[in-house]
Design a protein around this motif. Structure first.
Motif, short mmCIF file in Angstrom:
data_model
loop_
_atom_site.label_atom_id
_atom_site.label_comp_id
_atom_site.label_asym_id
_atom_site.label_seq_id
_atom_site.Cartn_x
_atom_site.Cartn_y
_atom_site.Cartn_z
N ASP A 18 0.85 -1.20 0.00
CA ASP A 18 0.00 0.00 0.00
C ASP A 18 0.89 1.25 0.00
O ASP A 18 1.75 1.41 0.87
CB ASP A 18 -0.92 0.00 1.22
CG ASP A 18 -2.11 0.93 1.04
OD1 ASP A 18 -1.89 2.09 0.60
OD2 ASP A 18 -3.24 0.52 1.31
N SER A 60 -7.12 4.01 -1.27
CA SER A 60 -6.87 2.57 -1.26
C SER A 60 -8.15 1.77 -1.50
O SER A 60 -8.07 0.61 -1.92
CB SER A 60 -6.24 2.15 0.06
OG SER A 60 -4.96 2.72 0.15
N ASP A 236 2.11 2.55 3.46
CA ASP A 236 1.33 3.76 3.23
C ASP A 236 1.26 4.66 4.48
O ASP A 236 1.33 5.88 4.37
CB ASP A 236 -0.08 3.34 2.80
CG ASP A 236 -0.98 4.52 2.47
OD1 ASP A 236 -0.68 5.22 1.48
OD2 ASP A 236 -1.98 4.74 3.18
N HIS A 240 2.37 8.50 4.78
CA HIS A 240 1.50 9.60 5.22
C HIS A 240 2.18 10.40 6.33
O HIS A 240 2.03 11.61 6.42
CB HIS A 240 0.16 9.07 5.74
CG HIS A 240 -0.81 8.71 4.65
ND1 HIS A 240 -1.37 9.65 3.81
CD2 HIS A 240 -1.33 7.52 4.28
CE1 HIS A 240 -2.20 9.03 2.97
NE2 HIS A 240 -2.18 7.74 3.22
N HIS A 279 -1.09 2.74 -5.18
CA HIS A 279 -0.85 4.14 -5.57
C HIS A 279 0.45 4.57 -4.92
O HIS A 279 0.93 3.89 -4.00
CB HIS A 279 -1.99 5.05 -5.08
CG HIS A 279 -2.28 4.84 -3.61
ND1 HIS A 279 -1.43 5.26 -2.62
CD2 HIS A 279 -3.30 4.20 -2.98
CE1 HIS A 279 -1.92 4.91 -1.44
NE2 HIS A 279 -3.06 4.25 -1.63
N HIS A 304 -1.65 10.90 -1.01
CA HIS A 304 -1.29 10.05 -2.15
C HIS A 304 -0.94 10.93 -3.34
O HIS A 304 -1.33 12.09 -3.38
CB HIS A 304 -2.47 9.14 -2.54
CG HIS A 304 -2.91 8.23 -1.44
ND1 HIS A 304 -4.09 7.52 -1.49
CD2 HIS A 304 -2.33 7.92 -0.25
CE1 HIS A 304 -4.21 6.80 -0.38
NE2 HIS A 304 -3.16 7.03 0.39
ZN ZN Z 1 -3.01 6.15 2.18
#
Ligand code: ZN
Ligand code: MG
Length: 348
Positions: A18, A60, A236, A240, A279, A304
């Motif tokens: 992710d 996501s 992910d 972030h 992504h 993202h």
């Molecule tokens: Zn995310």
């Protein structure tokens, strides 16, 4: 030594990092240092365009729905597709109905967007309690990941773990595998945390071993074949947070999980292994530093981004994953690899 490959795959392992796109893959490769990285052992590489139904930058939920159902949807939607945002059948559901064994191994909770999109159908990713209920309707053979509390500590006071047990599941809590029916005799849930599992740099270790055990279990579970989705969920979250040391720990953990899956696929010869991200996240760049041998990760956003995402493939029909295509094509390419009617028909 890898065994010769069959013409068609029997099993599919889809591994999703992710938030992982080219910068994160590059960093993982450079941080590794000496020796050939697992990334260099994939003979076929392509790129997917990750955009959502109506937005250039996906989340996501839309990203995983694209892989699971082969259709773009709006951000936030879990297994629902336009124009009327009705439930779509996921590849996991379709293969399960055809007799394949199916499983998911993740480092988030069961109700988080990526795993949810393979078994649940809800308007919003935030509908955690409803997503947990959708698991009761699924014929998933094994789940390893967090989120027990969404099943047994709920506002509606229902105990969904009892419902799972009534459906024939063995339900365990922890991160060891020795009490699981790994001979394939029963379906199971192994909850690794009450809500979200800890991060890799806080000591979470189970993903690589869980990936290996799930492959062995699923292989015994059905003679037809299996579909396994593995997610490095917290890559992910580190992005972030623009947190380099967290990212590094998650990428190392993810690389170890991919290594286990590749080892299985090389020994098996009938397994198609696909590794991709949903992504990019962080708008990450790898900048020069004073030390000419190092690089400095930098971030341009806490969100993202729209960058294309690499797709690595190994095994029978892996060549299908070369080129540049939409994220939805991953769904169709998996069906094409299996040479099953369902996916090909859907595309028309
Ligand atoms: Zn995310
Ligand atoms: Mg995810």
């Amino acid at each position: 030594m890898p065994v010769p490959l069959a013409e068609r795959p029997k099993n599919i392992i889809l591994i999703i990092g992710d938030g992982m796109a080219t910068p994160q893959l590059s960093a993982s490769l450079y941080w590794r240092g000496v020796g050939r990285s697992v990334w260099e052992q994939f003979p076929f590489v392509g790129f997917h365009q990750s955009h959502a139904y109506d937005e250039r930058v996906t989340d996501s939920a839309a990203g995983a729905t694209a892989f699971a159902c082969g259709q773009k949807t709006k951000n936030g939607a879990i297994g629902l597709v336009p124009p009327h945002f009705e439930p779509c059948r996921t590849i996991l559901e379709e293969l399960s109905a055809l007799g394949w064994a199916t499983g998911m191994v993740v480092t988030c909770s069961a109700v988080h967007a990526t795993p949810a999109c393979f078994v649940a159908h809800q308007d919003l990713r935030a509908f955690s309690e409803f997503i947990a209920e959708d698991y009761l309707k699924s014929s998933l053979d094994c789940f390893i990941g967090g989120g027990r509390g969404y099943f047994n500590d709920r506002p509606d006071r229902r105990n969904l773990l009892d419902s799972l047990r009534k459906n024939g599941y063995l339900v365990r809590f922890g991160t060891t595998f020795n009490q699981l029916p790994l001979d394939g005799s029963a379906p199971f849930y192994l909850f690794t945390a009450d809500r979200e599992p800890p991060s890799a740099h806080e000591g979470r270790r189970y993903l690589p071993m869980a990936t290996a055990r799930a492959c062995e279990y699923l292989q015994k579970r059905s003679p037809k074949g299996f579909f396994l989705m593995v997610e490095g969920s917290q890559i992910d979250w580190a992005l972030h947070a623009n947190d380099v040391s967290w990212l590094r720990a998650e990428l190392r953990d993810f690389e170890a999980a991919v290594t286990e899956a590749l080892r299985f696929a090389q020994k098996d010869g009938e397994t198609l292994l696909i590794v991709t991200g949903d992504h990019e996240c962080g708008g990450m760049s790898l900048n020069p530093t004073q030390n000419p041998k190092h690089f400095a990760p930098a971030f341009t956003t806490r969100l993202h981004s729209a960058a294309m995402v690499p797709v690595l493939a190994y095994g029978p029909q892996a060549h299908l994953f070369s080129g540049i295509y939409d994220n939805t094509d991953i769904y169709f390419k998996m069906w094409e690899a299996l040479s099953q009617e369902s996916g090909a028909r859907k595309r028309l």
